[in-house]
Scaffold this motif. Sequence first.
Motif, PDB file in Angstrom:
ATOM      1  N   PHE A  90      -2.783   0.716  -3.995  1.00  0.00           N
ATOM      2  CA  PHE A  90      -3.541   1.576  -3.079  1.00  0.00           C
ATOM      3  C   PHE A  90      -3.614   0.955  -1.682  1.00  0.00           C
ATOM      4  CE2 PHE A  90      -7.729   2.443  -1.153  1.00  0.00           C
ATOM      5  CZ  PHE A  90      -7.631   3.805  -0.972  1.00  0.00           C
ATOM      6  N   THR A  91      -3.991  -0.319  -1.600  1.00  0.00           N
ATOM      7  CA  THR A  91      -4.150  -0.991  -0.315  1.00  0.00           C
ATOM      8  C   THR A  91      -2.824  -1.144   0.421  1.00  0.00           C
ATOM      9  OG1 THR A  91      -6.039  -2.230  -1.158  1.00  0.00           O
ATOM     10  CG2 THR A  91      -4.993  -3.077   0.826  1.00  0.00           C
ATOM     11  N   VAL A  92      -1.826  -1.647  -0.282  1.00  0.00           N
ATOM     12  CA  VAL A  92      -0.508  -1.856   0.320  1.00  0.00           C
ATOM     13  C   VAL A  92       0.132  -0.512   0.675  1.00  0.00           C
ATOM     14  CG1 VAL A  92       1.820  -2.770  -0.044  1.00  0.00           C
ATOM     15  CG2 VAL A  92      -0.166  -4.051  -0.869  1.00  0.00           C
ATOM     16  N   GLY A  93      -0.031   0.480  -0.205  1.00  0.00           N
ATOM     17  CA  GLY A  93       0.532   1.807   0.053  1.00  0.00           C
ATOM     18  C   GLY A  93      -0.004   2.425   1.330  1.00  0.00           C
ATOM     19  N   LEU A  94      -1.318   2.316   1.538  1.00  0.00           N
ATOM     20  CA  LEU A  94      -1.907   2.846   2.774  1.00  0.00           C
ATOM     21  C   LEU A  94      -1.380   2.103   3.994  1.00  0.00           C
ATOM     22  CD1 LEU A  94      -5.686   3.577   2.003  1.00  0.00           C
ATOM     23  CD2 LEU A  94      -3.901   5.223   2.577  1.00  0.00           C
ATOM     24  N   ASN A  95      -1.291   0.778   3.899  1.00  0.00           N
ATOM     25  CA  ASN A  95      -0.781  -0.006   5.017  1.00  0.00           C
ATOM     26  C   ASN A  95       0.655   0.374   5.356  1.00  0.00           C
ATOM     27  OD1 ASN A  95      -3.118  -1.470   5.487  1.00  0.00           O
ATOM     28  ND2 ASN A  95      -2.531  -3.158   4.133  1.00  0.00           N
ATOM     29  N   GLY A 109       5.516   3.302   0.629  1.00  0.00           N
ATOM     30  CA  GLY A 109       4.068   3.418   0.685  1.00  0.00           C
ATOM     31  C   GLY A 109       3.564   4.629  -0.073  1.00  0.00           C
ATOM     32  N   ILE A 110       4.268   5.755   0.056  1.00  0.00           N
ATOM     33  CA  ILE A 110       3.856   6.982  -0.631  1.00  0.00           C
ATOM     34  C   ILE A 110       3.966   6.813  -2.141  1.00  0.00           C
ATOM     35  CG2 ILE A 110       4.417   9.418  -1.012  1.00  0.00           C
ATOM     36  CD1 ILE A 110       5.460   9.381   1.935  1.00  0.00           C
ATOM     37  N   TYR A 111       5.074   6.230  -2.589  1.00  0.00           N
ATOM     38  CA  TYR A 111       5.256   6.035  -4.030  1.00  0.00           C
ATOM     39  C   TYR A 111       4.187   5.102  -4.597  1.00  0.00           C
ATOM     40  CZ  TYR A 111       9.652   8.586  -4.215  1.00  0.00           C
ATOM     41  OH  TYR A 111      10.597   9.589  -4.190  1.00  0.00           O
ATOM     42  N   LEU A 112       3.794   4.107  -3.816  1.00  0.00           N
ATOM     43  CA  LEU A 112       2.725   3.215  -4.271  1.00  0.00           C
ATOM     44  C   LEU A 112       1.405   3.979  -4.368  1.00  0.00           C
ATOM     45  CD1 LEU A 112       3.509  -0.059  -2.275  1.00  0.00           C
ATOM     46  CD2 LEU A 112       3.618   0.243  -4.756  1.00  0.00           C
ATOM     47  N   LEU A 113       1.136   4.857  -3.394  1.00  0.00           N
ATOM     48  CA  LEU A 113      -0.102   5.659  -3.411  1.00  0.00           C
ATOM     49  C   LEU A 113      -0.116   6.613  -4.605  1.00  0.00           C
ATOM     50  CD1 LEU A 113      -0.572   6.549   0.383  1.00  0.00           C
ATOM     51  CD2 LEU A 113      -1.902   4.928  -0.981  1.00  0.00           C
ATOM     52  N   VAL A 114       1.032   7.208  -4.900  1.00  0.00           N
ATOM     53  CA  VAL A 114       1.122   8.115  -6.056  1.00  0.00           C
ATOM     54  C   VAL A 114       0.875   7.342  -7.345  1.00  0.00           C
ATOM     55  CG1 VAL A 114       2.672   9.570  -7.423  1.00  0.00           C
ATOM     56  CG2 VAL A 114       2.661   9.765  -4.929  1.00  0.00           C
ATOM     57  N   SER A 115       1.494   6.161  -7.450  1.00  0.00           N
ATOM     58  CA  SER A 115       1.319   5.344  -8.649  1.00  0.00           C
ATOM     59  C   SER A 115      -0.144   4.954  -8.831  1.00  0.00           C
ATOM     60  CB  SER A 115       2.184   4.086  -8.546  1.00  0.00           C
ATOM     61  OG  SER A 115       2.022   3.264  -9.683  1.00  0.00           O
ATOM     62  N   ALA A 116      -0.809   4.558  -7.728  1.00  0.00           N
ATOM     63  CA  ALA A 116      -2.225   4.182  -7.794  1.00  0.00           C
ATOM     64  C   ALA A 116      -3.091   5.381  -8.177  1.00  0.00           C
ATOM     65  CB  ALA A 116      -2.666   3.608  -6.453  1.00  0.00           C
ATOM     66  N   ALA A 117      -2.774   6.539  -7.615  1.00  0.00           N
ATOM     67  CA  ALA A 117      -3.564   7.747  -7.891  1.00  0.00           C
ATOM     68  C   ALA A 117      -3.462   8.152  -9.355  1.00  0.00           C
ATOM     69  CB  ALA A 117      -3.100   8.891  -6.986  1.00  0.00           C
ATOM     70  N   LYS A 118      -2.277   8.015  -9.938  1.00  0.00           N
ATOM     71  CA  LYS A 118      -2.090   8.359 -11.345  1.00  0.00           C
ATOM     72  C   LYS A 118      -2.921   7.452 -12.265  1.00  0.00           C
ATOM     73  CE  LYS A 118       2.510  10.428 -10.995  1.00  0.00           C
ATOM     74  NZ  LYS A 118       3.957  10.287 -11.313  1.00  0.00           N
TER      75      LYS A 118
END
Length: 277
Positions: A90-95, A109-118
Amino acid sequence: MPKNTIAYLIVLILLASPVICFSKQEFYVYRSPDPNEINKPNKQPYQKSTPKNIESKKSQYKKNTSAKLQCNSSEQEMHLAKSGDENAQFTVGLNMYRGKEAGCDKKEGIYLLVSAAKKGKYSNESLNIIGYEYFKGDNIPKNHAESRKWFKVAADSGNARAQNDLAYLFFHGLGGAVDYQAAFALYQQSALHGHQLAQANLGTMYANGLGTEKSKEKGYAWYEIAALNGNEPALRDKKILSSEMTTDEINAAQRLSAELFKTIEQANLPDRASENK
């Protein structure tokens, strides 16, 4: 038949014809910070190369390169994100998505945010980013059903921006069936939260009787509120709609607009500005 008589009859027909004030529904365009604006290089005076400043430049280059690779995140956060830790993702994805450093990979970053959201780690900002990116398909494969899914999570938490955008998807049947009633309910929630795009969209729903009973007065009132908040299409549509209304109807609509404006102001004074950013 004299030409003047024909022209007069044409004018009468046009005046008698109903004016359809169906403006295009508006979707919020997510705006992330521009890395080119954030990281504008500072102009430094020319310095003659010497052994001392050459070593200084090498040291600075290594420091900047490290910062670009990490995208404003620590090595530990980067390692945890790659290992699947949702908080780090989440943190790295936003950055990465925000582009705080020139070397950031927005797509990653988007893929990291999606992974965190799931995994249940998200914020209103990250949900809006995910919903928007699935809607546009620029940095991740377009998927309107996924866009609906993530906007709904944010909309259910009361996020006005997500409510407007989810309503847009229902209105146009993107990612599922067209559902005017669902779109109307979401636009209404978002409009009452102070979101000016939703206010204009709600005006269109009322003006055309989509998802609700047709009401010129309510359509005019919401167009007027959206226009006061800076929505130019709403100002245009209010003028079109007013051409169909009597003086009494316009007066009633203006009174309703004043009442609604007070209700919105009182309910959203603390967070209205943040919801419309």
